[in-house]
Design a protein around this motif. Structure first.
Motif, PDB file in Angstrom:
ATOM      1  N   PRO A  24      49.041 -46.979 -16.844  1.00 57.68           N
ATOM      2  CA  PRO A  24      48.111 -46.075 -17.526  1.00 57.68           C
ATOM      3  C   PRO A  24      48.122 -46.272 -19.047  1.00 57.68           C
ATOM      4  CG  PRO A  24      50.058 -44.891 -16.860  1.00 57.68           C
ATOM      5  CD  PRO A  24      50.196 -46.278 -16.303  1.00 57.68           C
ATOM      6  N   ASP A  25      47.007 -45.928 -19.657  1.00 58.16           N
ATOM      7  CA  ASP A  25      46.911 -45.888 -21.110  1.00 58.16           C
ATOM      8  C   ASP A  25      47.495 -44.555 -21.549  1.00 58.16           C
ATOM      9  OD1 ASP A  25      46.262 -45.950 -23.774  1.00 58.16           O
ATOM     10  OD2 ASP A  25      44.087 -45.919 -23.476  1.00 58.16           O
ATOM     11  N   LEU A  26      48.624 -44.597 -22.227  1.00 59.29           N
ATOM     12  CA  LEU A  26      49.322 -43.370 -22.614  1.00 59.29           C
ATOM     13  C   LEU A  26      48.894 -42.851 -23.981  1.00 59.29           C
ATOM     14  CD1 LEU A  26      52.898 -44.221 -21.330  1.00 59.29           C
ATOM     15  CD2 LEU A  26      51.126 -42.887 -20.193  1.00 59.29           C
ATOM     16  N   LYS A  27      48.085 -43.597 -24.701  1.00 53.62           N
ATOM     17  CA  LYS A  27      47.667 -43.150 -26.031  1.00 53.62           C
ATOM     18  C   LYS A  27      46.913 -41.818 -25.975  1.00 53.62           C
ATOM     19  CE  LYS A  27      45.343 -44.474 -30.295  1.00 53.62           C
ATOM     20  NZ  LYS A  27      45.139 -43.087 -30.612  1.00 53.62           N
ATOM     21  N   PRO A  28      45.923 -41.641 -25.083  1.00 54.64           N
ATOM     22  CA  PRO A  28      45.248 -40.332 -25.023  1.00 54.64           C
ATOM     23  C   PRO A  28      46.202 -39.180 -24.690  1.00 54.64           C
ATOM     24  CG  PRO A  28      43.952 -41.986 -23.875  1.00 54.64           C
ATOM     25  CD  PRO A  28      45.281 -42.614 -24.194  1.00 54.64           C
ATOM     26  N   LEU A  29      47.224 -39.454 -23.904  1.00 50.33           N
ATOM     27  CA  LEU A  29      48.224 -38.434 -23.590  1.00 50.33           C
ATOM     28  C   LEU A  29      48.977 -38.047 -24.856  1.00 50.33           C
ATOM     29  CD1 LEU A  29      49.641 -36.826 -21.291  1.00 50.33           C
ATOM     30  CD2 LEU A  29      51.243 -38.730 -21.134  1.00 50.33           C
ATOM     31  N   GLY A  30      49.380 -39.032 -25.638  1.00 52.89           N
ATOM     32  CA  GLY A  30      50.056 -38.763 -26.907  1.00 52.89           C
ATOM     33  C   GLY A  30      49.157 -38.040 -27.896  1.00 52.89           C
ATOM     34  N   ASP A  31      47.876 -38.432 -27.916  1.00 52.10           N
ATOM     35  CA  ASP A  31      46.917 -37.760 -28.811  1.00 52.10           C
ATOM     36  C   ASP A  31      46.753 -36.291 -28.439  1.00 52.10           C
ATOM     37  OD1 ASP A  31      46.555 -40.186 -30.103  1.00 52.10           O
ATOM     38  OD2 ASP A  31      44.619 -40.615 -29.139  1.00 52.10           O
ATOM     39  N   ALA A  32      46.673 -36.012 -27.130  1.00 51.76           N
ATOM     40  CA  ALA A  32      46.523 -34.623 -26.673  1.00 51.76           C
ATOM     41  C   ALA A  32      47.774 -33.805 -27.010  1.00 51.76           C
ATOM     42  CB  ALA A  32      46.237 -34.589 -25.168  1.00 51.76           C
ATOM     43  N   ALA A  33      48.938 -34.422 -26.901  1.00 56.10           N
ATOM     44  CA  ALA A  33      50.177 -33.728 -27.282  1.00 56.10           C
ATOM     45  C   ALA A  33      50.185 -33.459 -28.781  1.00 56.10           C
ATOM     46  CB  ALA A  33      51.393 -34.559 -26.883  1.00 56.10           C
ATOM     47  N   GLY A  34      49.702 -34.404 -29.550  1.00 59.99           N
ATOM     48  CA  GLY A  34      49.595 -34.201 -30.990  1.00 59.99           C
ATOM     49  C   GLY A  34      48.654 -33.078 -31.333  1.00 59.99           C
ATOM     50  N   ASN A  35      47.575 -32.950 -30.557  1.00 67.16           N
ATOM     51  CA  ASN A  35      46.626 -31.856 -30.751  1.00 67.16           C
ATOM     52  C   ASN A  35      47.290 -30.505 -30.494  1.00 67.16           C
ATOM     53  OD1 ASN A  35      44.026 -30.669 -31.243  1.00 67.16           O
ATOM     54  ND2 ASN A  35      43.812 -30.437 -29.032  1.00 67.16           N
ATOM     55  N   LEU A  36      48.105 -30.432 -29.456  1.00 68.66           N
ATOM     56  CA  LEU A  36      48.849 -29.194 -29.184  1.00 68.66           C
ATOM     57  C   LEU A  36      49.732 -28.838 -30.372  1.00 68.66           C
ATOM     58  CD1 LEU A  36      49.741 -26.877 -27.329  1.00 68.66           C
ATOM     59  CD2 LEU A  36      51.395 -28.456 -26.321  1.00 68.66           C
ATOM     60  N   THR A  37      50.397 -29.832 -30.925  1.00 62.62           N
ATOM     61  CA  THR A  37      51.238 -29.607 -32.104  1.00 62.62           C
ATOM     62  C   THR A  37      50.407 -29.112 -33.282  1.00 62.62           C
ATOM     63  OG1 THR A  37      52.795 -31.290 -31.359  1.00 62.62           O
ATOM     64  CG2 THR A  37      52.893 -30.689 -33.671  1.00 62.62           C
ATOM     65  N   SER A  38      49.224 -29.714 -33.463  1.00 64.13           N
ATOM     66  CA  SER A  38      48.343 -29.289 -34.563  1.00 64.13           C
ATOM     67  C   SER A  38      47.891 -27.843 -34.399  1.00 64.13           C
ATOM     68  CB  SER A  38      47.114 -30.188 -34.624  1.00 64.13           C
ATOM     69  OG  SER A  38      47.463 -31.491 -34.970  1.00 64.13           O
ATOM     70  N   GLU A  81      46.253 -35.875 -15.736  1.00 63.51           N
ATOM     71  CA  GLU A  81      45.530 -36.269 -14.518  1.00 63.51           C
ATOM     72  C   GLU A  81      45.021 -37.706 -14.619  1.00 63.51           C
ATOM     73  OE1 GLU A  81      45.466 -34.676 -11.623  1.00 63.51           O
ATOM     74  OE2 GLU A  81      46.750 -33.191 -12.608  1.00 63.51           O
ATOM     75  N   ASN A  82      44.571 -38.114 -15.798  1.00 70.46           N
ATOM     76  CA  ASN A  82      44.130 -39.496 -15.995  1.00 70.46           C
ATOM     77  C   ASN A  82      45.287 -40.476 -15.786  1.00 70.46           C
ATOM     78  OD1 ASN A  82      41.519 -38.669 -16.572  1.00 70.46           O
ATOM     79  ND2 ASN A  82      41.813 -38.729 -18.779  1.00 70.46           N
ATOM     80  N   VAL A  83      46.450 -40.122 -16.302  1.00 70.61           N
ATOM     81  CA  VAL A  83      47.629 -40.966 -16.105  1.00 70.61           C
ATOM     82  C   VAL A  83      47.971 -41.017 -14.619  1.00 70.61           C
ATOM     83  CG1 VAL A  83      50.121 -41.146 -16.541  1.00 70.61           C
ATOM     84  CG2 VAL A  83      48.554 -40.603 -18.421  1.00 70.61           C
ATOM     85  N   GLN A  84      47.895 -39.876 -13.945  1.00 70.73           N
ATOM     86  CA  GLN A  84      48.211 -39.819 -12.520  1.00 70.73           C
ATOM     87  C   GLN A  84      47.245 -40.677 -11.707  1.00 70.73           C
ATOM     88  OE1 GLN A  84      50.896 -37.963 -10.950  1.00 70.73           O
ATOM     89  NE2 GLN A  84      50.297 -39.541  -9.491  1.00 70.73           N
ATOM     90  N   ARG A  85      45.950 -40.619 -12.043  1.00 70.35           N
ATOM     91  CA  ARG A  85      44.964 -41.442 -11.326  1.00 70.35           C
ATOM     92  C   ARG A  85      45.269 -42.928 -11.479  1.00 70.35           C
ATOM     93  NH1 ARG A  85      41.451 -37.290 -12.448  1.00 70.35           N
ATOM     94  NH2 ARG A  85      40.801 -38.046 -14.490  1.00 70.35           N
ATOM     95  N   ALA A  86      45.605 -43.349 -12.682  1.00 74.14           N
ATOM     96  CA  ALA A  86      45.942 -44.754 -12.908  1.00 74.14           C
ATOM     97  C   ALA A  86      47.192 -45.134 -12.118  1.00 74.14           C
ATOM     98  CB  ALA A  86      46.146 -45.017 -14.399  1.00 74.14           C
ATOM     99  N   ALA A  87      48.180 -44.260 -12.130  1.00 76.18           N
ATOM    100  CA  ALA A  87      49.413 -44.532 -11.385  1.00 76.18           C
ATOM    101  C   ALA A  87      49.138 -44.622  -9.890  1.00 76.18           C
ATOM    102  CB  ALA A  87      50.443 -43.451 -11.668  1.00 76.18           C
TER     103      ALA A  87
END
Length: 129
Positions: free
Chosen positions: A111-125, A99-105
């Protein structure tokens, strides 16, 4: 820089799948690992598509919009089908970042994609833990 987000996430997913010998875990743990692995692979692919769309020199908003919508749809499906509370929470966190990426778009910002990548990494963890 955004393309560097998908690579670590993809490597984490590959590592997750490689280190989970299904013969050494219970059936429910094996099913969770398999479900999580499949989910992580699908979500990683979606995030790679989003990253490519914003990494593209032309910043094609139509391609980015389609990639974001596919990611949202996949996350919705995973969220509905998840019986594990930790996975469901990780998916919810990832949905917030989408949603944050969508708001920026929507504001025509990159958009800053780092938090999106971090959240995906959390899912993997969560899936590997």
């Amino acid at each position: 820089m955004p393309s560097s987000i998908a690579r670590p996430t993809a490597l984490a997913v590959a590592g997750l799948i490689a280190i989970l010998p299904l013969s050494m875990v219970s059936c429910s743990a094996a099913q969770k690992a398999l479900d999580c692995g499949n989910t992580a692979v699908r979500i990683t692919g979606d995030i790679a598509d989003v990253t490519k769309a914003y990494d593209n020199a032309s910043n094609d908003s139509a391609v980015a919009g389609k990639a974001l919508q596919k990611l949202k749809n996949d996350l919705d499906q995973v969220g509905k089908n998840s019986k594990n509370t930790d996975v469901a929470k990780a998916v919810t966190d990832l949905q917030k970042q989408v949603e944050n990426v969508q708001r920026a778009a929507d504001k025509n910002e990159v958009p800053d994609l780092k938090p999106l990548g971090d959240a995906a990494g959390n899912l993997t963890s969560v899936c590997s833990g």
